[in-house]
Structure formats: structure tokens, C-alpha cells
Motif scaffolding. Sequence first.
Motif, PDB file in Angstrom:
ATOM      1  N   UNK A 115       0.839  -1.202   0.000  1.00  0.00           N
ATOM      2  CA  UNK A 115       0.000   0.000   0.000  1.00  0.00           C
ATOM      3  C   UNK A 115       0.874   1.253   0.000  1.00  0.00           C
TER       4      UNK A 115
ATOM      5  N   UNK B 172       2.727   1.623  -3.395  1.00  0.00           N
ATOM      6  CA  UNK B 172       1.808   2.074  -4.449  1.00  0.00           C
ATOM      7  C   UNK B 172       1.515   3.563  -4.266  1.00  0.00           C
ATOM      8  N   UNK B 173       1.290   3.928  -3.021  1.00  0.00           N
ATOM      9  CA  UNK B 173       1.026   5.337  -2.716  1.00  0.00           C
ATOM     10  C   UNK B 173       2.230   6.200  -3.102  1.00  0.00           C
TER      11      UNK B 173
ATOM     12  N   UNK C 164      -3.307 -11.005 -11.148  1.00  0.00           N
ATOM     13  CA  UNK C 164      -3.051 -10.073 -10.036  1.00  0.00           C
ATOM     14  C   UNK C 164      -4.108  -8.992  -9.899  1.00  0.00           C
ATOM     15  N   UNK C 165      -4.647  -8.547 -11.061  1.00  0.00           N
ATOM     16  CA  UNK C 165      -5.491  -7.352 -11.073  1.00  0.00           C
ATOM     17  C   UNK C 165      -6.641  -7.363 -10.062  1.00  0.00           C
ATOM     18  N   UNK C 166      -7.447  -8.459  -9.983  1.00  0.00           N
ATOM     19  CA  UNK C 166      -8.578  -8.405  -9.047  1.00  0.00           C
ATOM     20  C   UNK C 166      -8.127  -8.310  -7.581  1.00  0.00           C
TER      21      UNK C 166
ATOM     22  N   UNK D 266      -5.246  -6.790  -6.476  1.00  0.00           N
ATOM     23  CA  UNK D 266      -4.825  -5.401  -6.255  1.00  0.00           C
ATOM     24  C   UNK D 266      -6.029  -4.463  -6.223  1.00  0.00           C
ATOM     25  N   UNK D 267      -7.045  -4.768  -7.042  1.00  0.00           N
ATOM     26  CA  UNK D 267      -8.252  -3.935  -7.043  1.00  0.00           C
ATOM     27  C   UNK D 267      -8.906  -3.960  -5.665  1.00  0.00           C
ATOM     28  N   UNK D 268      -8.927  -5.146  -5.042  1.00  0.00           N
ATOM     29  CA  UNK D 268      -9.467  -5.234  -3.680  1.00  0.00           C
ATOM     30  C   UNK D 268      -8.606  -4.435  -2.700  1.00  0.00           C
ATOM     31  N   UNK D 269      -7.302  -4.526  -2.870  1.00  0.00           N
ATOM     32  CA  UNK D 269      -6.390  -3.797  -1.975  1.00  0.00           C
ATOM     33  C   UNK D 269      -6.651  -2.293  -2.040  1.00  0.00           C
ATOM     34  N   UNK D 270      -6.772  -1.755  -3.264  1.00  0.00           N
ATOM     35  CA  UNK D 270      -6.871  -0.297  -3.365  1.00  0.00           C
ATOM     36  C   UNK D 270      -8.286   0.239  -3.149  1.00  0.00           C
ATOM     37  N   UNK D 271      -9.319  -0.561  -3.500  1.00  0.00           N
ATOM     38  CA  UNK D 271     -10.678  -0.043  -3.326  1.00  0.00           C
ATOM     39  C   UNK D 271     -11.240  -0.365  -1.948  1.00  0.00           C
ATOM     40  N   UNK D 272     -10.647  -1.354  -1.286  1.00  0.00           N
ATOM     41  CA  UNK D 272     -11.197  -1.755   0.002  1.00  0.00           C
ATOM     42  C   UNK D 272     -12.472  -2.568  -0.135  1.00  0.00           C
ATOM     43  N   UNK D 273     -12.852  -2.932  -1.380  1.00  0.00           N
ATOM     44  CA  UNK D 273     -14.067  -3.737  -1.598  1.00  0.00           C
ATOM     45  C   UNK D 273     -13.708  -5.214  -1.606  1.00  0.00           C
ATOM     46  N   UNK D 274     -14.235  -5.954  -0.665  1.00  0.00           N
ATOM     47  CA  UNK D 274     -14.003  -7.396  -0.639  1.00  0.00           C
ATOM     48  C   UNK D 274     -12.707  -7.740   0.073  1.00  0.00           C
TER      49      UNK D 274
END
Lengths: 203, 203
Positions: free
Chosen positions: B103, B106-107, B157-159, B161-169
Motif C-alpha cells: 500500500x 503504491x502510494x 493479479x489485477x482483481x 490489487x483492485x481489492x487492496x486499493x478499493x477496500x471492496x471485498x
Amino acid sequence: MQRPGGRTARVRAQVLRAVEDELIEHGLAGIQLGRVARRAGVGRSTVYRRWGGGAALVADLLESMAATSLPRARTGSLAGDLAANARLVGRTLADPRQGALFRAVISAAEVDRAAARALSTFYAIRIAEWAPCVTEAVERGEVPAGTDPEEVFRAVSAPLYHRLITGLGTIDRAAADRAAATALAAARAGVFVSDAETRDESE
Amino acid sequence: MQRPGGRTARVRAQVLRAVEDELIEHGLAGIQLGRVARRAGVGRSTVYRRWGGGAALVADLLESMAATSLPRARTGSLAGDLAANARLVGRTLADPRQGALFRAVISAAEVDRAAARALSTFYAIRIAEWAPCVTEAVERGEVPAGTDPEEVFRAVSAPLYHRLITGLGTIDRAAADRAAATALAAARAGVFVSDAETRDESE
């Protein structure tokens, strides 16, 4: 009490536009409330009193972005609807201003809980708007019953956001169409059927 | 000249470990070189002279992480190899320490070009390590000829990382398996065949 659309709403719109500019130019760490007030043409004390800090400003910006409805596609097929969604997400992330804004907001969400909550809420609202595309596709027999609309739309966005954060690959129309095709192939194969996660638990 | 594995390498390892701690606790904006030096048990001037700033420290940390080889899976099937990769990525992102580190990195990459380049290089190296899983699957006839290995592993990887950055799921085993199954279904459907992007250009 102030009328909706009155001075309060106008000040908020001006301040949030200034926050966008600040985020794009300086990122969350570089947001200065005095500069936001100056850009917005409002008093410093107004900004301090109403928002108090950069993270609160970012959270309010996301709330306002989520409230801007982007009506879902109704192309008549899931393939068409997913492609429309992917191209919308792709255009947003590839746009110099919007892309920089999303980068800054994602960066802010990594370090600030209020910004993170606001970002999750923003995505949840956008996904809910598009969810009927999937339920209708189930009714048309295009994808299996029980396909989870949220999972499908997260799968559409994920490859585009992955490009944004890793810097690998460009975010163009071909990338958007590939993201939509990926989600569609997986949906057809039953990958997003809600109870699929319990199926492999015993492994 | 110093021997490899000598004092220079030891100092670097200590400093990079301290940078990890700093990033996890304070993020890029909060990195203090003096504190890094103290944590690492080395002189401040060593850190200033050799790295000069927080972004350079993050870039060097990523270079060192990329050099730590994570050998690819050889399960004999693409389904097995992709699941192994997805679980590895998922475990990394779900780990409290590693997840916080990613995190923060990426930031950092969102606001600093050197960190962004280092992050792209890191991912490119990891993906290259796993690419043979796909070329072998093509030889076994599991996926169409011309399937792009990079695209397949980015899709895995994409889904996550998407969870990591959006906090969804949540990022759990089920999410990893779904990410692998998504990439596999799309690969089988020919979505990642290299010239697929030219096919729809006329639309």
C-alpha cells in the motif's frame, strides 16, 4: 437553513473544484487549506470550519463524485454493457485530469481511513448503478443463475486500475475491450456464481 | 572496492529493513532519514550520502524485493500454476506487514516518478519469472497459440490489487482462486491472444 443550490452548495462546488486542482498538482500531502480557499475564492475560515483538513476534503470530493450519476448502459447484451462500462472506466483513468485525480485519491486512501472509506463507498455506488446489467443477462440466459453483479463489474475495472497503479501497459480502447472480454469469459464460465467460493474450500 | 556480502551489503540490508518499517508505520510522506539511520543502526550521513531521500530509499527497496526470486510453480497445468500464483499474490497482499508495505509503495509511486519506475520494474521482473507457465500451456494445447503471458499474469493479479486499493471485498483464498479462474477462462477464450486488440479496431 439554506436553500439547496444556495450559497452553501455554491461554496462547496467551488471548494471541491479547488481540491481537485490541489490533488492533481500536489497530492494529498501537499494540500494546503489556505491555497484551497484562495483558489475557491472563499474565506480560509470557511474551509477550516467546514472541512478541517485535506482528508475530509478528499472524502467530500468523493461523495460529490459518487452523487454524479453515470447512467448504466442498456445495449441489450452483457458483452455490449460490459464493453461500455470498461470504456467509461478506461476513458476516466486515461484522462490526464481525471487519471491524476484518481491516482491522488487512491494514494490518499492508502494513508487515511476517512479517504479509504469514502473511496470504497464511491466504488460501491458506481457498481450498484450498473448491477442490473448482470441480473438482466441472467434472465436472458447469457450467464449462469447466481452470477454476482458486483464481482463481474469489479472484474471489468480491475485490469484497468492495475495498469494505472503498476504503470504496466497503456489504458486504451484495446485494454478496455480486453478487460470487458475477460470479465465476460469468466462470467460465462460461472466464475462469479455466488456460492463458487464454497466449492473449493475443501481443497 | 568492497566485497559483495561485505559491509556495504550489510548496511544496505539494515537500511532497507528500516525503510520497510518506516513505510509501514508512516508512509512515504512520513519517512525521516534520521529515523531510518537510527533504526538501521548506521550513521545519518551514510543514509544521506547513499540514498539522499525517501523516494530513492523506496526505489532501492523495490529493487531488492525484485531480486528476491520467487520461483514459479510447475504444477503441470495452467489452472494449477495460475492458482499458485494467485495464492502467492493474495497471501502477500493480505499479510499485515507486506500488505501495508505494498500500500505504501503504491502510494509512493503515485507521487514520485522514481518510485513509479521502480514499481513497474518490480512487477515486470515478477511477471517474466512466471511467463513460462503460459508458453508451456500453449505447447500443451491448453490455451490458444499467441496467448500473451504478461497479460495472463496481470489478469491474475489485477482483481487482488483492485481489492487492496478499493477496500471492496477481502483478499482471501476464495478471492485468489476466483482471480486465477477469471484469468484462465479469459485465456481459454482467446482474450489474451496478442493480436486480439487489432481485431475489434474497426468497430
